[in-house]
Design an enzyme around this catalytic site. Structure first.
Site, PDB file in Angstrom:
ATOM      1  N   TYR A 166      11.039 -26.038  -5.219  1.00 46.39           N
ATOM      2  CA  TYR A 166      11.520 -25.428  -4.311  1.00 46.39           C
ATOM      3  C   TYR A 166      12.587 -25.786  -3.042  1.00 46.39           C
ATOM      4  CZ  TYR A 166      12.978 -21.191  -2.072  1.00 46.39           C
ATOM      5  OH  TYR A 166      13.579 -19.458  -1.525  1.00 46.39           O
ATOM      6  N   ARG A 201      -8.776 -35.763  -7.911  1.00 47.17           N
ATOM      7  CA  ARG A 201      -7.940 -34.850  -6.470  1.00 47.17           C
ATOM      8  C   ARG A 201      -9.305 -33.189  -6.821  1.00 47.17           C
ATOM      9  NH1 ARG A 201      -5.537 -37.240  -3.568  1.00 47.17           N
ATOM     10  NH2 ARG A 201      -3.711 -38.088  -3.639  1.00 47.17           N
ATOM     11  N   ASN A 259       2.005 -35.770 -18.471  1.00 52.17           N
ATOM     12  CA  ASN A 259       0.978 -35.850 -19.969  1.00 52.17           C
ATOM     13  C   ASN A 259      -0.295 -35.904 -19.869  1.00 52.17           C
ATOM     14  OD1 ASN A 259      -0.411 -38.942 -19.463  1.00 52.17           O
ATOM     15  ND2 ASN A 259       2.827 -39.477 -19.321  1.00 52.17           N
ATOM     16  N   ARG A 291      17.042 -26.210   1.782  1.00 49.06           N
ATOM     17  CA  ARG A 291      18.220 -26.593   2.195  1.00 49.06           C
ATOM     18  C   ARG A 291      19.316 -25.822   1.447  1.00 49.06           C
ATOM     19  NH1 ARG A 291      20.544 -32.527   0.423  1.00 49.06           N
ATOM     20  NH2 ARG A 291      21.971 -31.725   2.261  1.00 49.06           N
ATOM     21  N   ARG A 313       3.046 -37.567  -4.587  1.00 57.79           N
ATOM     22  CA  ARG A 313       1.681 -38.800  -4.515  1.00 57.79           C
ATOM     23  C   ARG A 313       1.496 -39.545  -5.661  1.00 57.79           C
ATOM     24  NH1 ARG A 313       1.019 -41.074   0.643  1.00 57.79           N
ATOM     25  NH2 ARG A 313       0.704 -43.641  -0.839  1.00 57.79           N
ATOM     26  N   TRP A 322      -0.193 -33.666  -3.492  1.00 54.97           N
ATOM     27  CA  TRP A 322      -0.009 -33.945  -4.669  1.00 54.97           C
ATOM     28  C   TRP A 322       1.452 -34.710  -5.201  1.00 54.97           C
ATOM     29  CZ3 TRP A 322      -0.869 -28.090  -7.017  1.00 54.97           C
ATOM     30  CH2 TRP A 322      -1.324 -28.526  -8.342  1.00 54.97           C
TER      31      TRP A 322
END
Ligand SMILES: Cc1cc2nc3c(=O)[nH]c(=O)nc-3n(C[C@H](O)[C@H](O)[C@H](O)COP(=O)(O)OP(=O)(O)OC[C@H]3O[C@@H](n4cnc5c(N)ncnc54)[C@H](O)[C@@H]3O)c2cc1C
Ligand SMILES: Cc1cc2nc3c(=O)[nH]c(=O)nc-3n(C[C@H](O)[C@H](O)[C@H](O)COP(=O)(O)OP(=O)(O)OC[C@H]3O[C@@H](n4cnc5c(N)ncnc54)[C@H](O)[C@@H]3O)c2cc1C
Ligand SMILES: Cc1cc2nc3c(=O)[nH]c(=O)nc-3n(C[C@H](O)[C@H](O)[C@H](O)COP(=O)(O)OP(=O)(O)OC[C@H]3O[C@@H](n4cnc5c(N)ncnc54)[C@H](O)[C@@H]3O)c2cc1C
Ligand SMILES: Cc1cc2nc3c(=O)[nH]c(=O)nc-3n(C[C@H](O)[C@H](O)[C@H](O)COP(=O)(O)OP(=O)(O)OC[C@H]3O[C@@H](n4cnc5c(N)ncnc54)[C@H](O)[C@@H]3O)c2cc1C
Lengths: 243, 243, 243, 243
Positions: B87, B197, B186, B90, B78, B76
């Site tokens: 999220y 996809r 956008n 760390r 990329r 995704w």
């Protein structure tokens, strides 16, 4: 030749376009006759950096070949101003190469820095951590091959069993497995990447890569490297109220 | 309200700006008085799509909240023409939520399509695959908590042991663990994402998300959705030599 | 050496990185061992282009030096996926160089194509148009120098009069005055630019530049050029309903 | 309602998505449970700005309608991280609206700042400059209509004469003619634009637009506006050597 990073990783400069002199040449086109007075290349590059005239730095371009753990590339690829070609775990089988920290890099959670590390663990505790990491990586990888119905040489294991699709089997692999990619980025965006990722707030592992890239930049574009150090890396921003 | 995807995942439309009528309004600014003749909104949107006048579609913007496995976000993210807030593993501890395929989605490696799947496995073989995936995920996650010295409620396990830094401990987690993120993009770039996809060449798992997003687009911008279907999704490119 | 365009303009290839072989090299990293079977470079490049695997084309980069009229650069710079350094009319004085169409390029407004041209004008009418354009350009430029209080050699005209700020004086110049710039773009975005700007819908003047750049691409990356011609430039999109 | 800028220009907020609270919401997703401690919205926004955690600001989006002279849009559109739909002078006829500076804005070339202005001219000299600008603009525009064979109401002038193509006729117009466009940009990139263009190094005319947009930002996202002022606009960068 590749610069080793994190033992099983590397950064290798594959190709580049331009450098300090190309930056100067591009800047002089902008200024036209107006640059007659500008003293020398070093002065001009420092001026451009100081005043964030970033477009001339965009004329220089670097192409790297990198091998890094997936959790590092997850941070790396958030930088959108670059072009990437990564090894595909849908097309090909990932090799049994993982990143494991050196014992001295295994550290406790920092309590004041929510995204950082505190002191390193005592050696035998660090060793226990490593044992867990190595064990799980090894088991997951073996199951990965098992799902693929392949041995480590890529030979079919059981002729009567189907091989699970690679894109499914890889689901079992932990994020410290190594991947590799080509990365093309212009010098301005590279410096922006380096400021964020060679910084003390960045995770140690990506910082190791950023440090290796800094060596490449220093060789490739020494005047820009120096200006970056002075006006970006070591510079401090004083807020309005603080002034 | 969130659209469930892959059982433990979801896509939720958080906010949007513009839509069909904003696209038309933007396009009419470009054409100025020249659009007097253009019939209606539907006709104009189809015209823009057919001729790849993409800039008016960029005026509409969507913001999603998504929960997906890491291996899906790796594909995704990329897509660089979007803004992301994910999220942080760390800052925070990842929850024990993984993606496991349904038995009927566990398929063999395709032999003619190097990046795809062939037929589903017989049920009991699928079950064996699932057992491996569940087992390894569970063990890796338990060790993750162990390294963090936490139980599932976030309570300290052993008061005398240090907690390993979260950024290190997460290294042990497989790529089918769930993460979540906000995504702002956008409409033009979203359609580009969806073409790639929601396509049969994309991995089934990301396709499931793309299909959910298509539902959102259809409700949000029905005329654009229809034009997309006709002129991008179902369209076929004939090469020069083929003509 | 520069390729002349529109008589007073030019396109000059300053530098480049990569090319056909670099594209192939980058693609092979993605496919890993999976490319063993792929026949040859030409086949792979055509495959990438046909399936819009665009990321390997982004690894190649071109840097041009261009001289063009302002109204052409206004179209050109709408392509955001490039790096630009343009001559600054705030720093320096623009030279007295304008674009004037050849008589045979002066055409009537097309009535069916709202953004296009119809037939060329009869010679003497074309001449009248040219006289107007030349006259106004000349007068505007003379007043520009007048405001700057400079003669054509950059010498002060009237020692007692102030020179208006360059950034203000240039306001008087028409959009057919020539400017120049450096332009750095990766090969995928360049092909996208060329598809839009070497197309019959593009204005003749920018098309002339696109045609010159096509010559450069053909020399630099002949296999990519050929694939572009077949699968982008000469390709035709058939909509779903039309199929 | 539009904010007037430079008399014949304006900036109008057409639509927006998100704002301070959306930024906070996005940031909290990143930090997950880790934000429990973070005090309040204002504190979090200031923290994000101070540490250049820019991605949450990208979740907010603004859409403007702007009318500005061409020489201002030439600077404006160099900011590539935005979506634009501009009035097309190929489709439609440009109106007779120009920017002319107020007499008090007509200034001499600065001698120490190569791209800037010094003192304003004495009134009668300023008036002479204005006379030249108005005269040339008027003549060029009349010839433009003449080439189009149109009068100011869009009626054909001479039924026996062809109308020159609009895309050609506009070549005669000076860069202080007004154009208009829709502009969609995320808040982070907008702040970056404002830092560069509301700055004293920017040309007065684009600064006037930046100042109008600052008013909009202040109303729309007051906490972000305040943080921007303190940590970007009024902040000062101290170089390493200077420290
Ligand atoms: C079926 C499939 C298989 C794939 N296999 C692989 C693989 O094996 N290996 C691999 O590495 N990837 C693979 N990918 C990913 C692919 O190469 C793209 O990275 C991804 O699909 C994003 O597409 P994009 O670049 O068009 O989108 P975006 O990143 O959204 O870009 C859209 C457009 O914006 C412009 N743009 C965006 N960012 C920049 C920038 N920084 N500089 C210049 N222009 C920019 C370009 O014009 C680009 O075309 C695969 C994708 C698919 C769909
Ligand atoms: C210490 C640290 C902690 C982090 N923590 C988190 C976290 O908790 N959660 C999280 O999600 N991320 C986190 N990040 C990632 C961070 O939010 C950025 O995504 C990442 O650093 C890339 O930075 P960038 O956006 O400036 O770079 P690039 O993506 O290279 O962008 C550079 C500039 O280009 C422009 N640009 C690029 N792409 C676009 C686009 N599509 N549209 C408009 N403008 C564009 C923008 O002006 C941008 O500022 C962290 C990063 C660091 C260094
Ligand atoms: C006072 C002043 C004087 C100037 N003088 C000149 C001059 O003499 N000549 C001249 O040519 N220009 C000049 N400029 C324009 C300047 O060089 C920039 O082009 C302009 O300010 C836009 O800035 P930007 O690139 O930071 O913004 P954006 O284009 O919005 O980019 C923001 C960030 O996004 C990323 N990004 C956006 N697009 C791309 C891309 N295609 N590829 C990779 N990364 C991308 C980069 O990280 C970039 O830093 C001047 C500007 C100012 C303010
Ligand atoms: C024949 C013709 C007529 C035209 N008429 C008009 C007109 O009347 N009015 C008008 O305003 N324009 C007009 N244009 C310009 C057109 O709208 C585009 O702005 C221009 O062609 C650049 O195309 P692009 O956006 O695909 O290219 P690029 O800007 O190079 O972008 C390529 C891709 O990169 C990605 N990208 C780049 N920048 C960003 C960003 N900031 N945020 C997100 N994604 C990004 C997008 O995926 C985009 O599709 C016309 C163009 C042509 C060819």
């Amino acid at each position: 030749s590749p610069i080793p990073v994190l033992e099983t990783g590397f950064v290798r400069a594959v190709d580049y376009m331009g450098g300090d002199s190309g930056i100067v040449q591009g800047a002089r086109v902008s200024y036209g006759k107006g640059t007659r007075s500008t003293s020398d290349d070093r002065g001009l590059i420092r001026y451009l950096m100081r005043h964030r005239h970033t477009s001339p730095f965009e004329l220089a371009v670097l192409k790297l070949h990198v091998r890094a753990p997936i959790f590092v590339t997850r941070q790396w690829f958030r930088h959108r101003t670059a072009s990437i070609n990564e090894y595909s775990a849908r097309y090909s089988v990932l090799e049994k190469e993982f990143y494991f920290p050196r014992p001295e890099d295994i550290a406790a959670q920092s309590t004041n820095n929510k995204q950082g590390r505190a002191d390193a663990l005592p050696p035998e505790q660090a060793q226990q951590v490593l044992d867990i990491l190595r064990d799980d990586a090894s088991r997951c990888y073996d199951h990965y091959l098992d799902l693929l119905n392949e041995d480590e040489n890529g030979e079919k294991r059981d002729p009567d069993r189907p091989a699970i699709a690679r894109e499914l089997a890889r689901m079992n692999l932990p994020v410290n497995i190594m991947t590799q990619f080509y990365w093309q980025i212009n010098l301005w965006n590279l410096l922006h990447f380096l400021r964020l990722r060679a910084d003390s707030h960045a995770q140690y592992e990506i910082r190791a890569y950023a440090d290796a890239i800094l060596q490449i930049v220093q060789k490739w574009a020494p005047l820009t490297y120096e200006a970056f150090t002075d006006y970006m890396r070591d510079a401090v921003l004083l807020s309005g109220p603080a002034l």
